[in-house]
Scaffold this motif. Structure first.
Motif, PDB file in Angstrom:
ATOM      1  N   CYS A 121       0.693  -1.507  -0.068  1.00 14.72           N
ATOM      2  CA  CYS A 121      -0.210   0.021  -0.741  1.00 14.72           C
ATOM      3  C   CYS A 121       1.210   1.440  -0.113  1.00 14.72           C
ATOM      4  O   CYS A 121       0.364   2.319  -0.468  1.00 14.72           O
ATOM      5  CB  CYS A 121      -0.524  -0.621   1.354  1.00 14.72           C
ATOM      6  SG  CYS A 121      -2.639  -1.499   1.133  1.00 14.72           S
ATOM      7  N   GLN A 122       1.625   1.228   1.024  1.00 13.17           N
ATOM      8  CA  GLN A 122       2.969   2.336   0.586  1.00 13.17           C
ATOM      9  C   GLN A 122       3.056   2.679  -0.255  1.00 13.17           C
ATOM     10  O   GLN A 122       3.421   3.584  -0.523  1.00 13.17           O
ATOM     11  CB  GLN A 122       4.229   2.521   1.616  1.00 13.17           C
ATOM     12  CG  GLN A 122       3.733   2.703   3.129  1.00 13.17           C
ATOM     13  CD  GLN A 122       4.621   1.769   4.236  1.00 13.17           C
ATOM     14  OE1 GLN A 122       5.631   1.254   3.793  1.00 13.17           O
ATOM     15  NE2 GLN A 122       3.675   2.240   5.476  1.00 13.17           N
ATOM     16  N   THR A 123       3.591   1.602  -1.193  1.00 14.82           N
ATOM     17  CA  THR A 123       4.271   1.826  -2.813  1.00 14.82           C
ATOM     18  C   THR A 123       3.679   2.376  -3.389  1.00 14.82           C
ATOM     19  O   THR A 123       3.760   2.856  -4.291  1.00 14.82           O
ATOM     20  CB  THR A 123       4.850   0.385  -3.281  1.00 14.82           C
ATOM     21  OG1 THR A 123       6.069  -0.076  -2.173  1.00 14.82           O
ATOM     22  CG2 THR A 123       5.202   0.308  -4.650  1.00 14.82           C
ATOM     23  N   LEU A 124       1.858   1.552  -3.613  1.00 11.98           N
ATOM     24  CA  LEU A 124       0.836   2.352  -4.691  1.00 11.98           C
ATOM     25  C   LEU A 124       0.689   3.626  -4.029  1.00 11.98           C
ATOM     26  O   LEU A 124      -0.186   4.260  -5.039  1.00 11.98           O
ATOM     27  CB  LEU A 124      -0.329   1.111  -4.738  1.00 11.98           C
ATOM     28  CG  LEU A 124       0.672  -0.367  -4.994  1.00 11.98           C
ATOM     29  CD1 LEU A 124      -1.015  -0.834  -4.540  1.00 11.98           C
ATOM     30  CD2 LEU A 124       0.948  -0.079  -7.095  1.00 11.98           C
ATOM     31  N   GLY A 125       0.417   4.088  -2.568  1.00  9.94           N
ATOM     32  CA  GLY A 125       0.007   5.156  -2.522  1.00  9.94           C
ATOM     33  C   GLY A 125      -1.466   5.247  -1.851  1.00  9.94           C
ATOM     34  O   GLY A 125      -2.373   6.663  -2.214  1.00  9.94           O
ATOM     35  N   VAL A 126      -1.288   4.493  -1.283  1.00  8.20           N
ATOM     36  CA  VAL A 126      -2.720   3.875  -0.944  1.00  8.20           C
ATOM     37  C   VAL A 126      -2.707   3.711   0.202  1.00  8.20           C
ATOM     38  O   VAL A 126      -1.700   3.221   1.041  1.00  8.20           O
ATOM     39  CB  VAL A 126      -3.409   2.679  -1.411  1.00  8.20           C
ATOM     40  CG1 VAL A 126      -4.280   3.650  -3.040  1.00  8.20           C
ATOM     41  CG2 VAL A 126      -3.012   1.317  -1.666  1.00  8.20           C
ATOM     42  N   HIS A 127      -3.480   4.100   1.333  1.00  9.31           N
ATOM     43  CA  HIS A 127      -3.780   3.954   2.745  1.00  9.31           C
ATOM     44  C   HIS A 127      -4.397   2.390   3.018  1.00  9.31           C
ATOM     45  O   HIS A 127      -5.114   1.743   2.700  1.00  9.31           O
ATOM     46  CB  HIS A 127      -4.636   4.308   3.185  1.00  9.31           C
ATOM     47  CG  HIS A 127      -4.057   5.931   3.570  1.00  9.31           C
ATOM     48  ND1 HIS A 127      -2.532   6.935   3.593  1.00  9.31           N
ATOM     49  CD2 HIS A 127      -4.442   7.126   2.770  1.00  9.31           C
ATOM     50  CE1 HIS A 127      -2.550   7.520   3.949  1.00  9.31           C
ATOM     51  NE2 HIS A 127      -3.843   8.268   2.711  1.00  9.31           N
TER      52      HIS A 127
ATOM     53  N   TYR B 293      -8.013  -2.019   1.073  1.00  8.23           N
ATOM     54  CA  TYR B 293      -7.441  -0.292   1.155  1.00  8.23           C
ATOM     55  C   TYR B 293      -8.610   0.789   0.341  1.00  8.23           C
ATOM     56  O   TYR B 293      -9.504   0.761  -0.039  1.00  8.23           O
ATOM     57  CB  TYR B 293      -6.206  -1.071   0.526  1.00  8.23           C
ATOM     58  CG  TYR B 293      -6.327  -1.189  -1.035  1.00  8.23           C
ATOM     59  CD1 TYR B 293      -6.121   0.568  -2.014  1.00  8.23           C
ATOM     60  CD2 TYR B 293      -6.399  -2.308  -1.381  1.00  8.23           C
ATOM     61  CE1 TYR B 293      -7.003  -0.102  -3.245  1.00  8.23           C
ATOM     62  CE2 TYR B 293      -6.057  -2.364  -2.603  1.00  8.23           C
ATOM     63  CZ  TYR B 293      -6.127  -1.574  -3.589  1.00  8.23           C
ATOM     64  OH  TYR B 293      -6.172  -1.972  -5.005  1.00  8.23           O
TER      65      TYR B 293
ATOM     66  N   SER C 278      -7.901   4.500  -1.748  1.00  7.13           N
ATOM     67  CA  SER C 278      -6.876   5.992  -2.117  1.00  7.13           C
ATOM     68  C   SER C 278      -7.743   7.396  -1.491  1.00  7.13           C
ATOM     69  O   SER C 278      -8.252   7.658  -0.668  1.00  7.13           O
ATOM     70  CB  SER C 278      -7.270   5.894  -3.422  1.00  7.13           C
ATOM     71  OG  SER C 278      -7.304   4.730  -4.430  1.00  7.13           O
TER      72      SER C 278
END
Length: 241
Positions: A178-184, A237, A239
């Protein structure tokens, strides 16, 4: 989901703050993005018991003589093990079989006699005594020592710890994705599937006939036993707004 997984989940996520959004997501799983990750947990444990297979192989042209010789040696072997402190219930016949033996010369089969094999499985509570038990067995007529395996007597607590670590591993992987994809990431999973648990000896010890008969004092190293657990975990998750 079995009871052990349920209890660990309650403990693992007891400090998580679950808001209205998470409850809504659990009620509407078909309309939300999900992420599947696997988790692996490992625990290394010092084994506290061992099993060793010792036995007798006799050969004679007469089957009754071969059986009688085998019975005589095995009886002596069992008696010596019990005198050394091995309980009667910890000595069990593991294999017993009879085979005819043949020699082959110039394409012809010639009967040589019968082979009788009687193998005992011996449980040793104190792994420090395994080498001494092997030596004792050989000195009392055993001419086969096929395998030594080490085990953990009470595995439940270690299996639970391995399962707990597998859940932490899955959550760390989900956070990384999730950090890599920019999501929470919502930290509480919506589904957990427990995979296969396994117990592996790092250094199994196997002895052949030559090793046993040529060794006056048998060194045995227990090594460690590794207990593993696997899980497949589904997270949700969202966005950032």
């Amino acid at each position: 989901m079995n009871m052990s997984v349920t209890l660990i989940i309650k403990s693992f996520f007891s400090t998580c703050n679950i808001g209205k959004e998470v409850r809504w997501m659990h009620e509407n799983q078909t309309s939300i993005p999900v992420l599947w990750v696997s988790g692996m947990g490992r625990v290394k444990v010092e084994p506290d018991m061992a099993e060793v297979k010792v036995g007798v192989v006799t050969e004679n042209q007469s089957l009754s003589v071969a059986q009688s010789q085998s019975a005589e040696v095995v009886t002596k072997l069992i008696q010596s093990l019990q005198e050394a402190g091995i309980k009667k219930q910890d000595i069990q016949t593991d294999e017993y079989y009879i085979f005819p033996e043949y020699d082959y010369q110039d394409g012809k089969q010639e009967f040589r006699g019968y082979r009788v094999t009687h193998i005992l499985n011996v449980t040793v509570d104190n792994i420090r005594n395994v080498g001494a038990i092997i030596d004792l067995a050989v000195s009392n007529g055993a001419n086969r020592v096929s395998n030594v395996s080490f085990h953990v007597r009470n595995r439940t607590e270690y299996e639970q710890e391995a399962l707990r670590r597998s859940l932490y591993d899955a959550q760390r992987k989900a956070q990384t994705v999730c950090q890599t994809l920019g999501v929470h990431l919502y930290p509480v999973p919506i589904k957990i599937v427990e995979g296969r648990s396994d117990v592996r000896e790092e250094r199994p010890v196997t002895y052949g006939k030559t090793t046993v008969l040529s060794s006056a004092s048998t060194p045995v190293e227990a090594g460690q036993t590794e207990i593993t657990a696997q899980v497949q975990v589904q997270f949700t998750y969202y966005s950032p707004q």
